[in-house]
Design an enzyme around this catalytic site. Structure first.
Site, PDB file in Angstrom:
ATOM      1  CE  LYS A 137      -0.985   2.515   2.819  1.00 45.41           C
ATOM      2  NZ  LYS A 137      -0.441   3.856   3.222  1.00 45.41           N
ATOM      3  CB  THR A 151       6.968   0.797   0.093  1.00 40.61           C
ATOM      4  OG1 THR A 151       5.994   1.794  -0.163  1.00 40.61           O
ATOM      5  CG2 THR A 151       6.229  -0.474   0.517  1.00 40.61           C
TER       6      THR A 151
END
Lengths: 409, 409
Positions: free
Chosen positions: A182, A193
Site C-alpha cells: 500500500k 515502502t
C-alpha cells in the site's frame, strides 16, 4: 486513475499455506472502513523485516525492530490504517505495545511475537481502545484466502488494492509467493515502502531472511519514489512458512536460492511499481535509467534527482518535451566532477541530447510522441563508467495538489 | 499574486553613478517583449560574480567565469530572456562569445570585458542574430535612471519586477546601493539565484569583491528555494563603481566595511526574498528556522528538507496544520544520529511538538490560525547544539502545476 494497473482479481492470488488473514472495521479514523488487518503465521515460519531510515520513525517501527530482535519467533502482525502513530513520543510507544499485548492475549502468545504496523495521519494519538475492540472480529475473519481483503484493508489514499502472486517450482516442488503493498504519497522509501508484506511457503533458513528482505527491498521498494518524502512508517516484511517439503534454502547463491529470490523479486518489484502507478495524482509511469556512472550509487543519485524535480514531473504531466529540465536535474544531482560534455539523454528510443547538447537529429515531434505515452523510459548516460541503476516514478499533476491539500479534511 | 511584495516604484530606485542601463525588444522568443538588457559600467569599477554550482551550467555562465578571470576590467553586461543557452554544448559557447564580441565592437572594448547572461528555455539554440540586431536599440536607450526598466527587462515567469534600493552614509559621504533580481521557478540557488545584479557607487578594493559577492549571496540568494531545482544559469553580480569620494573599503571587518556590507546584504536579502514571494503559484511566504543544531550546515540541511517536501508545501497551500509532515521531513533530512525525542516544533509562537511528540497543550485551532496567515515562520529545535540557520520558501499550489505544465506552450 492508476497507470496501467489492472485491479487484482481474487482468483489470481494464491493462498500461502501457513498464513491466515482477517480484516475488520475498527473505526480508527472513519466509520465503515476496513481499517484493521491481522495476519496469523503458523509456528516455525522465518520472518524478517526492513524499515524506514527516517530518523523520525514511528512507534510501531521501533516496536517491530525490538520484537524481531527478541528472536521469539514472529507469529502475528496487526496493521491499522487511519493513524500512523508517528510523532507521538513515549505515549506512542506505549500504545503500539499495548496493541501487541492485546493481540498476544487472544492468541496465547508473548507480545514480542507480534509485529505492529500503522499508517495514516501523523502526530495524533493511536486510538488503541478501538483497535483492541476490533481484534475479535478481525480474528474471526481469518482465512488463508484473504490476501485481497488484506490488500484492501491496508489502503489509505491508494485507489486500488495492490497484490501479486506467483508460483514456481523449487526442486520439483511447487512453491507459492504472494505479496501485498500500500502507499500512494509520502513515497520515497528508504529500506522499504509504506507497507509491503510478502509470504512464501518455501523453507528458507532463518539466518538468510534478513539478507533476503534487504535484497528484495533494494531491488524494488527502494527504487520507487512519488514525491521524495520518505515516510516515518515504511515497513517491508517477508515471511517464509516452510510448509513446502523441499530442502531448506540456505544460500541465495544456490540454484534454488537464485530461482526463489528472482521470483520473489519479481513480485516485490510489481508491488513497488504498483505504488508508483497508483501514485497520488499520477497519470504516467516513468522509469529513469542512468547508465555510464562510476558507481551504482551515483547513478541512483542522478536518477532520484530527476525523479524528484517538480519541474521535470510537471513537464511529464503536460506531455511537454521540455527536456532541458532533465539535464538541469542531472547537473544539480551533486556529482562534483561531472563533465556535462559527455552526457547523452534518451526518451525511450529518441536520442535527445548528445555530448551535453541538443542532438542535431532530434525533432521536437519525436520527443512529443514519447511524452504523450502513459509509460516512458528516460535514459541518461553519464559517460564516466560502467555502472547503471533504475528508479521508477510518476508525474506531478493537479490532482497531487488536490489530494494533499485535502487529505485530512 | 506575489505574497506581500509591493510593486517597486521608479521613484524609490536610486541611480548608481557609473552605471547606465538600456533595454530593447529583440524578439528572442516572443514578439513585443523587452527581452534584451545592456548594463554599461564606467571604467575603474570593481566587479565580482558568483554562479550556479549546477554541473550542467549554461554557456553564458562559463563565459562569465572566463571573462571575470581574464581581469581586463568588466565594462558591460548583456542579458537576454526567452532562451537560457543551456544544454547547448560547444555551439552554445560560440553563441555566448559571439554576443560579447558584437557588444564589444559597439563599445570599443575587448570581448573579455563583457559578461553575458541568458535565462529562459533550456536546450534551444540562442538566436544571436536577433540579439545582435537588438543591441543598437538597447544601447541608445541607456540611462542611469533605468533600473526599473532593467528589472522588467530580465523577467521571465516573474509576475512583478524585483528591485530595491537604499542609501547609507559611509564616513559622512552618502553612498547608494541598488539591485534587481528575477526568478520564480527552477529556484534553489546554489551560489546565487537565477539572475541578481547589484551596484553601489562606493569604492571597494577589487581584491575584496569576490569575498563580498560570496558573502552577500550566502546570506540571501543561497537561502531561498521555490522548487529545489538549482538552475543552470544562476548568476549574481556585484558592481562597485567607486564614484563616491570616501576612503576605499579594503576590509569587510572595518567599520565602513561592516556598514556597507550590512546595507548591501539587506538589499540582497530583499531581492532574494522577492523571488520567493513571487515564486510560481506562491500564496504564502514561509521562513524556516532550524535551531539547536551542531553546525549551521546541518540546520540548513534540515531546513531545505522541510522547504522541499511537496507534502509540507501542499499542506501550507491548504492552510492545513498537518504538522507531522514537517516532523517526517526533519527525520529524512539525512542526519544519521538525530534523536527524535529531543525535537521541538513551533509554528510562529505556537508550540506544536515537544520532545518529538505532540505538545499536550497544542490545540489544532492555534495551528490553523497560523497556517491561514500569508507569512509563517516554522521553527524547529534539534536539541543537539547551538547552531541555527534560516531558509525562505513558498507553498505549492495548483498554479505551480499550471504554470509549469504550460510554460513553453
Amino acid at each position: 486513475m492508476p497507470v496501467n494497473l489492472p485491479s487484482p482479481l481474487s482468483a489470481d492470488l494464491h493462498a500461502v499455506p501457513g498464513v491466515r488473514i482477517g480484516v475488520a472495521e475498527a473505526g480508527v479514523r472513519k466509520a465503515n472502513r476496513k481499517d484493521l488487518t491481522v495476519v496469523l503465521i503458523d509456528e516455525g515460519a522465518a520472518v524478517a523485516g526492513v524499515f524506514t531510515r527516517n530518523r523520525f520513525c514511528a512507534a510501531p517501527v521501533q516496536v517491530c525492530r525490538e520484537h524481531l530482535a527478541a528472536g521469539q519467533g514472529i507469529r502475528a502482525m496487526v496493521i491499522n490504517t487511519g493513524n500512523a502513530n508517528a510523532g507521538t513520543g513515549e505515549d506512542g510507544l506505549v500504545r503500539a505495545r499495548s496493541t501487541c499485548i492485546a493481540l498476544a492475549r487472544h492468541l496465547d502468545l508473548s507480545p514480542e511475537q507480534i509485529l505492529p504496523f500503522s499508517t495514516g495521519v501523523i502526530m495524533e494519538p493511536l486510538p488503541t481502545d478501538r483497535i483492541e475492540a476490533g481484534l475479535p472480529a478481525a480474528l474471526a475473519d481469518a482465512q488463508a484466502g484473504h490476501w485481497l481483503r488484506a490488500a484492501e484493508g491496508i489502503m489509505t489514499t491508494d485507489t486500488v488494492p495492490k497484490a501479486f502472486s506467483t508460483r514456481i517450482s523449487l526442486g520439483g516442488v511447487p512453491v507459492t509467493i504472494t505479496g501485498i503493498s500500500k502507499g500512494a504519497g509520502m513515497i520515497r522509501p528508504n529500506m522499504a515502502t509504506m507497507l509491503g508484506f510478502m509470504a512464501t511457503d518455501a523453507a528458507i533458513a532463518p539466518a538468510l531472511m534478513h539478507q533476503l528482505a534487504t535484497e528484495l527491498a533494494d531491488g524494488s521498494f527502494n527504487r520507487v519514489t512519488v514525491d521524495g518524502d520518505t515516510s516515518t512508517n515504511d515497513s517491508f516484511v517477508v515471511i517464509a512458512t516452510g510448509k513446502v517439503t523441499h530442502p531448506v534454502v540456505t544460500s541465495l547463491d544456490s540454484a534454488d536460492g537464485r530461482v526463489l529470490k528472482e521470483a520473489m523479486l519479481d513480485v516485490a518489484r510489481r508491488l513497488a511499481q504498483a505504488i508508483v502507478r497508483d501514485g497520488e495524482g499520477a497519470t504516467k509511469f516513468i522509469a529513469i535509467r542512468v547508465e555510464g556512472g562510476r558507481t551504482g550509487d551515483e547513478c541512483r543519485q542522478v536518477a532520484y534527482s530527476i525523479a524528484h524535480s517538480p519541474l521535470v514531473k510537471t513537464a511529464f504531466f503536460a506531455s511537454d518535451p521540455n527536456l532541458g529540465r532533465i539535464l538541469a536535474a542531472v547537473g544539480y544531482a551533486g556529482i562534483e566532477d561531472l563533465d556535462q560534455t559527455r552526457i547523452d539523454l534518451y526518451l525511450d528510443d529518441v536520442h535527445v541530447a548528445v555530448n551535453g547538447g541538443r542532438n542535431p537529429a532530434y525533432r521536437e515531434e519525436d520527443g512529443q510522441r514519447v511524452m504523450k505515452q502513459s509509460e516512458i523510459t528516460v535514459r541518461v548516460n553519464l559517460g564516466r563508467g560502467d555502472a547503471a541503476d533504475t528508479v521508477w516514478t510518476c508525474d506531478f499533476s493537479h490532482d497531487y495538489v488536490t489530494i494533499n491539500a485535502d487529505y485530512r479534511s
